[in-house]
Design an enzyme around this catalytic site. Structure first.
Site, PDB file in Angstrom:
ATOM      1  CG  ASP A   6     -22.496 -22.959   5.301  1.00 46.14           C
ATOM      2  OD1 ASP A   6     -21.778 -22.149   4.351  1.00 46.14           O
ATOM      3  OD2 ASP A   6     -23.532 -23.269   4.685  1.00 46.14           O
ATOM      4  N   GLY A   9     -18.861 -16.968   2.672  1.00 44.65           N
ATOM      5  CA  GLY A   9     -19.155 -16.281   1.682  1.00 44.65           C
ATOM      6  C   GLY A   9     -20.277 -14.903   0.791  1.00 44.65           C
ATOM      7  NE  ARG A  10     -24.325 -19.561   1.228  1.00 45.12           N
ATOM      8  CZ  ARG A  10     -25.159 -20.168   1.924  1.00 45.12           C
ATOM      9  NH1 ARG A  10     -26.476 -20.599   2.024  1.00 45.12           N
ATOM     10  NH2 ARG A  10     -24.554 -21.285   2.536  1.00 45.12           N
ATOM     11  CG  ASN A  19     -14.185 -25.874   3.382  1.00 50.20           C
ATOM     12  OD1 ASN A  19     -14.012 -26.037   4.532  1.00 50.20           O
ATOM     13  ND2 ASN A  19     -15.248 -26.316   2.558  1.00 50.20           N
ATOM     14  CD1 TRP A  20      -7.686 -30.572   2.670  1.00 54.55           C
ATOM     15  CD2 TRP A  20      -6.706 -28.370   2.708  1.00 54.55           C
ATOM     16  NE1 TRP A  20      -7.085 -29.967   4.103  1.00 54.55           N
ATOM     17  CE2 TRP A  20      -6.410 -29.405   3.727  1.00 54.55           C
ATOM     18  CE3 TRP A  20      -5.935 -27.735   1.766  1.00 54.55           C
ATOM     19  CZ2 TRP A  20      -5.469 -28.770   5.157  1.00 54.55           C
ATOM     20  CZ3 TRP A  20      -4.944 -26.842   2.972  1.00 54.55           C
ATOM     21  CH2 TRP A  20      -5.100 -27.723   4.322  1.00 54.55           C
ATOM     22  NE  ARG A  22     -24.453 -26.335   6.965  1.00 53.63           N
ATOM     23  CZ  ARG A  22     -24.059 -26.827   5.895  1.00 53.63           C
ATOM     24  NH1 ARG A  22     -24.063 -28.133   5.946  1.00 53.63           N
ATOM     25  NH2 ARG A  22     -23.464 -26.340   4.659  1.00 53.63           N
ATOM     26  NE  ARG A  67     -24.978 -29.718   1.844  1.00 52.94           N
ATOM     27  CZ  ARG A  67     -25.687 -28.372   1.391  1.00 52.94           C
ATOM     28  NH1 ARG A  67     -27.205 -28.818   0.478  1.00 52.94           N
ATOM     29  NH2 ARG A  67     -24.868 -27.434   1.580  1.00 52.94           N
TER      30      ARG A  67
HETATM   31  C1  FPP Z   1     -18.287 -21.532   5.556  1.00 50.99           C
HETATM   32  O1  FPP Z   1     -18.494 -20.595   4.487  1.00 50.99           O
HETATM   33  C2  FPP Z   1     -17.351 -21.376   6.460  1.00 50.99           C
HETATM   34  C3  FPP Z   1     -15.860 -21.694   6.001  1.00 50.99           C
HETATM   35  C4  FPP Z   1     -15.210 -23.048   5.517  1.00 50.99           C
HETATM   36  C5  FPP Z   1     -14.709 -21.416   7.208  1.00 50.99           C
HETATM   37  C6  FPP Z   1     -15.029 -21.029   8.325  1.00 50.99           C
HETATM   38  C7  FPP Z   1     -14.163 -19.915   8.728  1.00 50.99           C
HETATM   39  C8  FPP Z   1     -14.517 -19.283   9.843  1.00 50.99           C
HETATM   40  C9  FPP Z   1     -15.624 -18.360  10.346  1.00 50.99           C
HETATM   41  C10 FPP Z   1     -13.245 -18.501  10.031  1.00 50.99           C
HETATM   42  C11 FPP Z   1     -12.269 -18.964  11.333  1.00 50.99           C
HETATM   43  C12 FPP Z   1     -11.932 -20.145  10.992  1.00 50.99           C
HETATM   44  C13 FPP Z   1     -10.563 -20.629  10.104  1.00 50.99           C
HETATM   45  C14 FPP Z   1     -10.244 -21.489   9.474  1.00 50.99           C
HETATM   46  C15 FPP Z   1      -9.321 -18.992   9.395  1.00 50.99           C
HETATM   47  P1  FPP Z   1     -18.738 -20.385   3.184  1.00 50.99           P
HETATM   48  O2  FPP Z   1     -16.894 -19.929   2.823  1.00 50.99           O
HETATM   49  O3  FPP Z   1     -18.180 -21.934   2.534  1.00 50.99           O
HETATM   50  O4  FPP Z   1     -19.841 -19.729   2.954  1.00 50.99           O
HETATM   51  P2  FPP Z   1     -20.650 -19.577   1.787  1.00 50.99           P
HETATM   52  O5  FPP Z   1     -21.690 -21.258   1.557  1.00 50.99           O
HETATM   53  O6  FPP Z   1     -21.987 -18.609   1.797  1.00 50.99           O
HETATM   54  O7  FPP Z   1     -19.938 -19.609  -0.164  1.00 50.99           O
END
Ligand code: FPP
Length: 244
Positions: free
Chosen positions: A14, A17-18, A63-64, A183, A189
């Site tokens: 996880d 994005g951040r 995630n979809w 995690r 969570r």
């Molecule tokens: C969570 O970070 C990460 C994911 C939803 C995807 C994890 C995928 C990879 C590490 C790449 C390898 C896998 C694939 C399918 C190519 P987030 O985007 O939720 O981050 P955030 O919580 O900071 O927004």
């Protein structure tokens, strides 16, 4: 307290994005791309230290619901990575496996996944399972339906439904339960990941964002795991007696 390497480690990767935002990138995609590098390094390190099973949450059922542009990017990263990482998998004796609703992935992903699973099927060092379009509740419902059908067809008695019988209907039927679940990103969570299988799993939450995750963090999580006492519902005294 034993210092045995956990046989099965599960990871909720996880914080991509951040991480991208903190680095000043205009999209979250760069975080996912660097996330693949973190996954490659983690899988290589885990196989080197003797972990037998590594299961990672790569794409959840939920995630979809993300913007189509991000889903499309994730799917093309997946196809590209499966292709590019075959060498790493072979060199390290890593067998690829997948769980989740694979049929819902784009055709190209399914094809690449199937080919990589096939090409690595005789590797023995470690099994890397990608959870793709995966949800723990959905998996349990699917298993319950299969059990119900067996009962209706007269192939299973209700009184014979046990933990083991149920586990055999899950997509993880060929994997032991995880010993340790990590995690990243500081969230605490499970988010619908391996909810049946993690009943007795040690949970370790790390503040590092997934793209920054390295062998140092895995080592720290394993050290924390070693400091825990897994009692399986028993007392400390019972555990001492069973060891003597
Ligand atoms: C969570 O970070 C990460 C994911 C939803 C995807 C994890 C995928 C990879 C590490 C790449 C390898 C896998 C694939 C399918 C190519 P987030 O985007 O939720 O981050 P955030 O919580 O900071 O927004």
């Amino acid at each position: 307290m034993s210092n045995v390497v956990p046989k099965h480690i599960a990871i909720i990767m996880d914080g991509n994005g951040r991480w991208a935002k903190l680095q000043g990138f205009s999209t979250r995609i760069r975080g996912h791309e660097i996330g693949v590098t973190a996954l490659r390094n983690s899988a290589t390190y885990a196989s080197e230290i003797g972990v037998k099973f590594l299961t990672v949450y790569a794409f959840s059922e939920e995630n979809w619901g993300r913007p189509k542009s991000e889903i499309d990017a994730l799917m093309s990263i997946l196809v590209r990575s499966l292709n590019k990482e075959l060498d790493t998998l072979q060199k390290n004796g890593i067998r690829l496996n997948s769980i989740g609703n694979i049929d819902s992935l784009p055709k190209k992903c399914r094809k690449e996944l199937k080919e990589t699973i096939q090409a690595t099927s005789s590797n023995k060092s470690m099994t890397l399972t990608l959870a793709l379009s995966y949800g723990g509740r959905q998996e349990i419902i699917h298993a319950a339906k299969k059990i119900a059908k067996k009962v209706l067809d007269g192939n299973l008695q209700i009184e014979d439904i046990s933990d083991d019988v149920f586990s055999q209907e899950l997509s993880t039927y060929n994997l032991p339960d995880p010993d340790l679940m990590i995690r990243t990103s500081g969230e605490q969570r499970i988010s619908n990941f391996l909810i049946w299988q993690s009943s007795y799993t040690e949970l370790v939450f790390l503040p590092v964002l997934w793209p920054d995750f390295s062998s140092i963090h895995m080592e720290a999580a394993i050290t924390e795991y070693h400091e825990r006492q897994r009692r399986w519902g028993k007392t400390t005294e019972q555990l001492k007696d069973s060891k003597s």
